[in-house]
Design a protein around this motif. Structure first.
Motif, PDB file in Angstrom:
ATOM      1  N   GLY A 100       1.266  -1.286  -0.009  1.00  0.00           N
ATOM      2  CA  GLY A 100      -0.415  -0.150  -0.174  1.00  0.00           C
ATOM      3  C   GLY A 100       0.826   1.417   0.152  1.00  0.00           C
ATOM      4  N   ALA A 101       2.384   1.443   0.178  1.00  0.00           N
ATOM      5  CA  ALA A 101       2.804   2.279   0.738  1.00  0.00           C
ATOM      6  C   ALA A 101       3.983   2.509  -0.833  1.00  0.00           C
ATOM      7  N   ASP A 102       3.874   2.972  -1.242  1.00  0.00           N
ATOM      8  CA  ASP A 102       4.593   3.579  -2.684  1.00  0.00           C
ATOM      9  C   ASP A 102       5.740   3.806  -2.866  1.00  0.00           C
ATOM     10  N   GLY A 103       6.220   4.433  -1.865  1.00  0.00           N
ATOM     11  CA  GLY A 103       7.665   5.008  -1.658  1.00  0.00           C
ATOM     12  C   GLY A 103       8.228   3.584  -1.678  1.00  0.00           C
ATOM     13  N   LEU A 104       9.656   4.032  -1.605  1.00  0.00           N
ATOM     14  CA  LEU A 104      10.867   2.673  -2.069  1.00  0.00           C
ATOM     15  C   LEU A 104      11.787   2.748  -0.759  1.00  0.00           C
ATOM     16  N   THR A 105      11.509   1.300  -0.388  1.00  0.00           N
ATOM     17  CA  THR A 105      12.695   1.565   0.780  1.00  0.00           C
ATOM     18  C   THR A 105      14.050   0.938   0.722  1.00  0.00           C
ATOM     19  N   PHE A 106      14.747   2.293   1.053  1.00  0.00           N
ATOM     20  CA  PHE A 106      15.941   1.978   0.550  1.00  0.00           C
ATOM     21  C   PHE A 106      17.020   0.508   1.837  1.00  0.00           C
ATOM     22  N   GLY A 107      18.037   0.323   1.024  1.00  0.00           N
ATOM     23  CA  GLY A 107      19.383  -0.328   1.758  1.00  0.00           C
ATOM     24  C   GLY A 107      20.746   0.644   1.762  1.00  0.00           C
ATOM     25  N   LYS A 108      21.316   0.241   3.032  1.00  0.00           N
ATOM     26  CA  LYS A 108      22.061   1.605   3.488  1.00  0.00           C
ATOM     27  C   LYS A 108      23.333   1.675   2.021  1.00  0.00           C
TER      28      LYS A 108
ATOM     29  N   ASN B 255      -3.174  13.097  -7.870  1.00  0.00           N
ATOM     30  CA  ASN B 255      -4.519  13.542  -7.918  1.00  0.00           C
ATOM     31  C   ASN B 255      -4.732  15.149  -6.901  1.00  0.00           C
ATOM     32  N   ASN B 256      -3.392  15.420  -6.795  1.00  0.00           N
ATOM     33  CA  ASN B 256      -3.207  17.338  -6.021  1.00  0.00           C
ATOM     34  C   ASN B 256      -3.434  16.201  -4.789  1.00  0.00           C
ATOM     35  N   GLU B 257      -3.196  14.934  -4.008  1.00  0.00           N
ATOM     36  CA  GLU B 257      -3.326  15.002  -2.980  1.00  0.00           C
ATOM     37  C   GLU B 257      -1.891  13.860  -2.198  1.00  0.00           C
ATOM     38  N   ILE B 258      -2.322  13.854  -0.704  1.00  0.00           N
ATOM     39  CA  ILE B 258      -0.772  13.073  -0.734  1.00  0.00           C
ATOM     40  C   ILE B 258      -1.493  11.476  -0.808  1.00  0.00           C
ATOM     41  N   SER B 259      -0.779  10.775  -1.527  1.00  0.00           N
ATOM     42  CA  SER B 259      -0.980   8.871  -1.126  1.00  0.00           C
ATOM     43  C   SER B 259      -0.319   8.370  -0.115  1.00  0.00           C
ATOM     44  N   GLU B 260       0.933   8.353   0.435  1.00  0.00           N
ATOM     45  CA  GLU B 260       1.067   8.040   1.688  1.00  0.00           C
ATOM     46  C   GLU B 260       2.316   9.108   1.728  1.00  0.00           C
ATOM     47  N   LYS B 261       2.554   9.169   3.497  1.00  0.00           N
ATOM     48  CA  LYS B 261       3.580   9.228   3.920  1.00  0.00           C
ATOM     49  C   LYS B 261       4.632   8.902   4.647  1.00  0.00           C
ATOM     50  N   SER B 262       5.758   9.572   5.354  1.00  0.00           N
ATOM     51  CA  SER B 262       6.821   8.727   6.853  1.00  0.00           C
ATOM     52  C   SER B 262       6.130   8.872   7.407  1.00  0.00           C
ATOM     53  N   GLU B 263       7.092   8.517   8.160  1.00  0.00           N
ATOM     54  CA  GLU B 263       7.087   8.933   9.733  1.00  0.00           C
ATOM     55  C   GLU B 263       7.679  10.340   9.813  1.00  0.00           C
ATOM     56  N   ILE B 264       8.844  10.766   8.794  1.00  0.00           N
ATOM     57  CA  ILE B 264       9.940  11.906   9.036  1.00  0.00           C
ATOM     58  C   ILE B 264       8.534  13.284   8.787  1.00  0.00           C
TER      59      ILE B 264
END
Lengths: 113, 115
Positions: free
Chosen positions: A97-105, B51-60
């Motif tokens: 569901g999270a479409d950001g990538l998780t990179f190694g170090k 589509n002009n909105e946030i899909s996902e975000k991290s804890e940062i």
């Protein structure tokens, strides 16, 4: 979330020799396995990727192999050249569901002339 | 070959000030991302946008951060009140289909230095 380990952190090889970098991941649902190359002062650039229905993929001097049972995949570079010197990152994707990538170090590959 | 472009290449800002980092994604891409890389460390996901909105975000990506697509070409990251620990390289990325299992194309980054 995905736990990603890359080894080694630094790899020095003689020009013309082969280099292998290994990436271990934790999420058995991972289904996409890219490798990125980052040169000094540049952003990461995709160099090769593989999907979970394939065990190996080759593109000229670079190849990626996948072992889903053991949850690791490796980058292989043959006949290394000075321009291969860079930092290499793996970024396995689990599609949770999270479409950001998780990179190694990252692995700093140094090609010795 | 089309590229993701980022400006400025280097931004120096006083702590507590607001900063806006700019990106022009590849023109036919619809999904946009920001990542951060602290010196010598790995690349970390901040936020994705469609589509002009946030899909996902991290804890940062806390309340100090915001993203915007102000027009048809730019994609911006704003840090409202910068802290010393915000010093890092910030990379913008885009792709056409917006899933992590599709190649993401990265810009060359903005180096943010907080004094």
């Amino acid at each position: 979330g995905e736990n990603v380990e890359q080894h080694p952190s630094t790899l020095s090889v003689q020009e013309g020799d082969s280099a292998v970098i290994k990436c271990t991941y934790s999420d058995s649902a991972s289904n996409y396995f890219p490798w990125y190359k980052q040169e000094l002062g540049k952003g990461p650039q995709l160099i090769i990727d593989i999907r979970s229905n394939v065990g190996e993929k080759k593109d000229q001097r670079i190849a990626v192999t996948l072992n889903k049972t053991a949850k690791h995949f490796s980058l292989h570079i043959t006949e290394t050249q000075p321009e291969d010197s860079a930092v290499y990152f793996c970024a396995p994707y689990s599609g949770g569901g999270a479409d950001g990538l998780t990179f190694g170090k990252g692995t700093h590959l140094i090609i010795q002339p | 070959e089309p590229e993701v472009t980022q400006t400025p290449s280097h931004q120096v800002t006083q702590m507590g000030q607001e900063v806006i980092l700019r990106c022009v994604p590849i023109s036919n891409h619809l999904y946009f991302y920001w990542y951060r890389q602290i010196l010598g460390q790995k690349v970390e996901f901040l936020v994705s946008f469609y589509n002009n909105e946030i899909s996902e975000k991290s804890e940062i990506f806390d309340d100090q951060f915001s993203v915007e697509r102000p027009d048809g070409s730019n994609f911006t990251l704003k840090i409202r009140s910068t802290k010393l620990e915000d010093s890092a390289m910030y990379f913008c990325a885009s792709n056409r289909q917006g899933a992590g299992n599709q190649p993401q194309h990265f810009g060359d980054g903005t180096r943010l230095s907080i004094l």
